[in-house]
Design a protein around this motif. Structure first.
Motif, PDB file in Angstrom:
ATOM      1  N   VAL A  37       0.840  -1.201   0.000  1.00  0.00           N
ATOM      2  CA  VAL A  37       0.000   0.000   0.000  1.00  0.00           C
ATOM      3  C   VAL A  37       0.875   1.251   0.000  1.00  0.00           C
ATOM      4  CG1 VAL A  37      -1.666   1.329   1.361  1.00  0.00           C
ATOM      5  CG2 VAL A  37      -1.974  -1.134   1.069  1.00  0.00           C
ATOM      6  N   HIS A  38       1.920   1.252   0.805  1.00  0.00           N
ATOM      7  CA  HIS A  38       2.839   2.390   0.841  1.00  0.00           C
ATOM      8  C   HIS A  38       3.528   2.575  -0.511  1.00  0.00           C
ATOM      9  CE1 HIS A  38       2.283   3.200   5.014  1.00  0.00           C
ATOM     10  NE2 HIS A  38       2.812   2.069   5.421  1.00  0.00           N
ATOM     11  N   ALA A  39       3.933   1.466  -1.125  1.00  0.00           N
ATOM     12  CA  ALA A  39       4.620   1.553  -2.419  1.00  0.00           C
ATOM     13  C   ALA A  39       3.708   2.127  -3.494  1.00  0.00           C
ATOM     14  CB  ALA A  39       5.132   0.168  -2.829  1.00  0.00           C
ATOM     15  N   ILE A  40       2.450   1.733  -3.484  1.00  0.00           N
ATOM     16  CA  ILE A  40       1.495   2.276  -4.460  1.00  0.00           C
ATOM     17  C   ILE A  40       1.303   3.768  -4.231  1.00  0.00           C
ATOM     18  CG2 ILE A  40      -0.927   2.246  -5.180  1.00  0.00           C
ATOM     19  CD1 ILE A  40      -0.833  -0.820  -4.653  1.00  0.00           C
ATOM     20  N   ALA A  41       1.129   4.164  -2.969  1.00  0.00           N
ATOM     21  CA  ALA A  41       0.945   5.586  -2.658  1.00  0.00           C
ATOM     22  C   ALA A  41       2.182   6.399  -3.045  1.00  0.00           C
ATOM     23  CB  ALA A  41       0.630   5.762  -1.174  1.00  0.00           C
ATOM     24  N   VAL A  42       3.361   5.866  -2.764  1.00  0.00           N
ATOM     25  CA  VAL A  42       4.597   6.562  -3.125  1.00  0.00           C
ATOM     26  C   VAL A  42       4.721   6.670  -4.642  1.00  0.00           C
ATOM     27  CG1 VAL A  42       7.115   6.335  -3.120  1.00  0.00           C
ATOM     28  CG2 VAL A  42       5.832   6.047  -1.007  1.00  0.00           C
ATOM     29  N   SER A  43       4.381   5.593  -5.349  1.00  0.00           N
ATOM     30  CA  SER A  43       4.453   5.625  -6.816  1.00  0.00           C
ATOM     31  C   SER A  43       3.542   6.692  -7.396  1.00  0.00           C
ATOM     32  CB  SER A  43       4.077   4.255  -7.393  1.00  0.00           C
ATOM     33  OG  SER A  43       4.966   3.283  -6.938  1.00  0.00           O
ATOM     34  N   VAL A  44       2.340   6.782  -6.883  1.00  0.00           N
ATOM     35  CA  VAL A  44       1.410   7.817  -7.347  1.00  0.00           C
ATOM     36  C   VAL A  44       1.970   9.203  -7.046  1.00  0.00           C
ATOM     37  CG1 VAL A  44      -0.889   8.818  -6.978  1.00  0.00           C
ATOM     38  CG2 VAL A  44      -0.626   6.343  -7.233  1.00  0.00           C
ATOM     39  N   TRP A  59      10.565  13.421  -4.240  1.00  0.00           N
ATOM     40  CA  TRP A  59      11.524  12.980  -3.237  1.00  0.00           C
ATOM     41  C   TRP A  59      10.903  12.957  -1.855  1.00  0.00           C
ATOM     42  CZ3 TRP A  59      15.339  10.178  -4.471  1.00  0.00           C
ATOM     43  CH2 TRP A  59      15.976  10.336  -5.690  1.00  0.00           C
ATOM     44  N   TRP A  60      10.014  13.889  -1.564  1.00  0.00           N
ATOM     45  CA  TRP A  60       9.330  13.886  -0.277  1.00  0.00           C
ATOM     46  C   TRP A  60       8.482  12.619  -0.142  1.00  0.00           C
ATOM     47  CZ3 TRP A  60       4.360  13.620   1.544  1.00  0.00           C
ATOM     48  CH2 TRP A  60       4.197  13.916   2.888  1.00  0.00           C
ATOM     49  N   CYS A  61       7.788  12.246  -1.215  1.00  0.00           N
ATOM     50  CA  CYS A  61       6.962  11.028  -1.176  1.00  0.00           C
ATOM     51  C   CYS A  61       7.816   9.786  -0.958  1.00  0.00           C
ATOM     52  CB  CYS A  61       6.161  10.899  -2.469  1.00  0.00           C
ATOM     53  SG  CYS A  61       4.822  12.084  -2.629  1.00  0.00           S
ATOM     54  N   PHE A  64       8.926   9.833   2.687  1.00  0.00           N
ATOM     55  CA  PHE A  64       7.788   9.529   3.556  1.00  0.00           C
ATOM     56  C   PHE A  64       7.464   8.040   3.508  1.00  0.00           C
ATOM     57  CE2 PHE A  64       3.267   9.215   4.534  1.00  0.00           C
ATOM     58  CZ  PHE A  64       3.216   9.919   5.722  1.00  0.00           C
ATOM     59  N   GLY A  65       7.463   7.459   2.313  1.00  0.00           N
ATOM     60  CA  GLY A  65       7.163   6.027   2.175  1.00  0.00           C
ATOM     61  C   GLY A  65       8.179   5.153   2.881  1.00  0.00           C
ATOM     62  N   ILE A  69       7.456   2.705   6.285  1.00  0.00           N
ATOM     63  CA  ILE A  69       7.745   1.267   6.276  1.00  0.00           C
ATOM     64  C   ILE A  69       8.740   0.918   7.383  1.00  0.00           C
ATOM     65  CG2 ILE A  69       8.814  -0.585   4.940  1.00  0.00           C
ATOM     66  CD1 ILE A  69       7.549   0.760   2.437  1.00  0.00           C
ATOM     67  N   VAL A  70       9.779   1.731   7.524  1.00  0.00           N
ATOM     68  CA  VAL A  70      10.757   1.495   8.595  1.00  0.00           C
ATOM     69  C   VAL A  70      10.084   1.619   9.969  1.00  0.00           C
ATOM     70  CG1 VAL A  70      12.829   2.438   9.698  1.00  0.00           C
ATOM     71  CG2 VAL A  70      12.760   2.133   7.232  1.00  0.00           C
ATOM     72  N   GLY A  71       9.173   2.578  10.109  1.00  0.00           N
ATOM     73  CA  GLY A  71       8.439   2.734  11.368  1.00  0.00           C
ATOM     74  C   GLY A  71       7.587   1.517  11.697  1.00  0.00           C
ATOM     75  N   ASP A  72       6.931   0.961  10.680  1.00  0.00           N
ATOM     76  CA  ASP A  72       6.126  -0.249  10.894  1.00  0.00           C
ATOM     77  C   ASP A  72       6.988  -1.413  11.363  1.00  0.00           C
ATOM     78  OD1 ASP A  72       3.868   1.121  10.112  1.00  0.00           O
ATOM     79  OD2 ASP A  72       3.787   0.232   8.099  1.00  0.00           O
TER      80      ASP A  72
END
Length: 106
Positions: A37-44, A59-61, A64-65, A69-72
């Motif tokens: 889900v994070h990868a899709i959001a970052v790609s968009v 770069w911000w996206c 953030f992505g 993921i690291v936080g999870d």
């Protein structure tokens, strides 16, 4: 007392992990699904950033992505490491009693 679905799952979780505690490997598919889900959001976000000619947004996206993921992963590892303390301070008789009440509730 009326139990919510989340509370029922929490009790089931405690009952299932009473002896050994959770393992990081148990969260593999959940982490993979969250990463997807994070990868899709970052790609968009990256696509939109480059389409409107704002590479800073892209770069911000990406940052953030990666950070989410690291936080999870860090949260799951921390929960597994802290389990001995949680197991020590938990009143397991009360957990068993509540689990029995939940099973009897409609």
């Amino acid at each position: 007392m009326q139990w919510t679905t989340q509370q029922r799952r929490a009790l089931q979780y405690f009952v299932a992990h009473r002896e050994s505690g959770p393992a990081v490997s148990e969260y593999g598919w959940k982490l993979a699904r969250a990463a997807l889900v994070h990868a899709i959001a970052v790609s968009v976000g990256v696509y939109i950033g480059f389409v409107i000619d704002m590479p800073g947004l892209a770069w911000w996206c990406i940052g953030f992505g990666i950070g989410t993921i690291v936080g999870d992963i860090r949260y799951v590892v921390s929960a597994a490491r802290n389990w001995p303390l949680v197991a020590e301070v938990t009143d397991w008789d009360r957990v068993s009693q509540l689990a029995a009440e939940v099973e009897m509730a409609p």
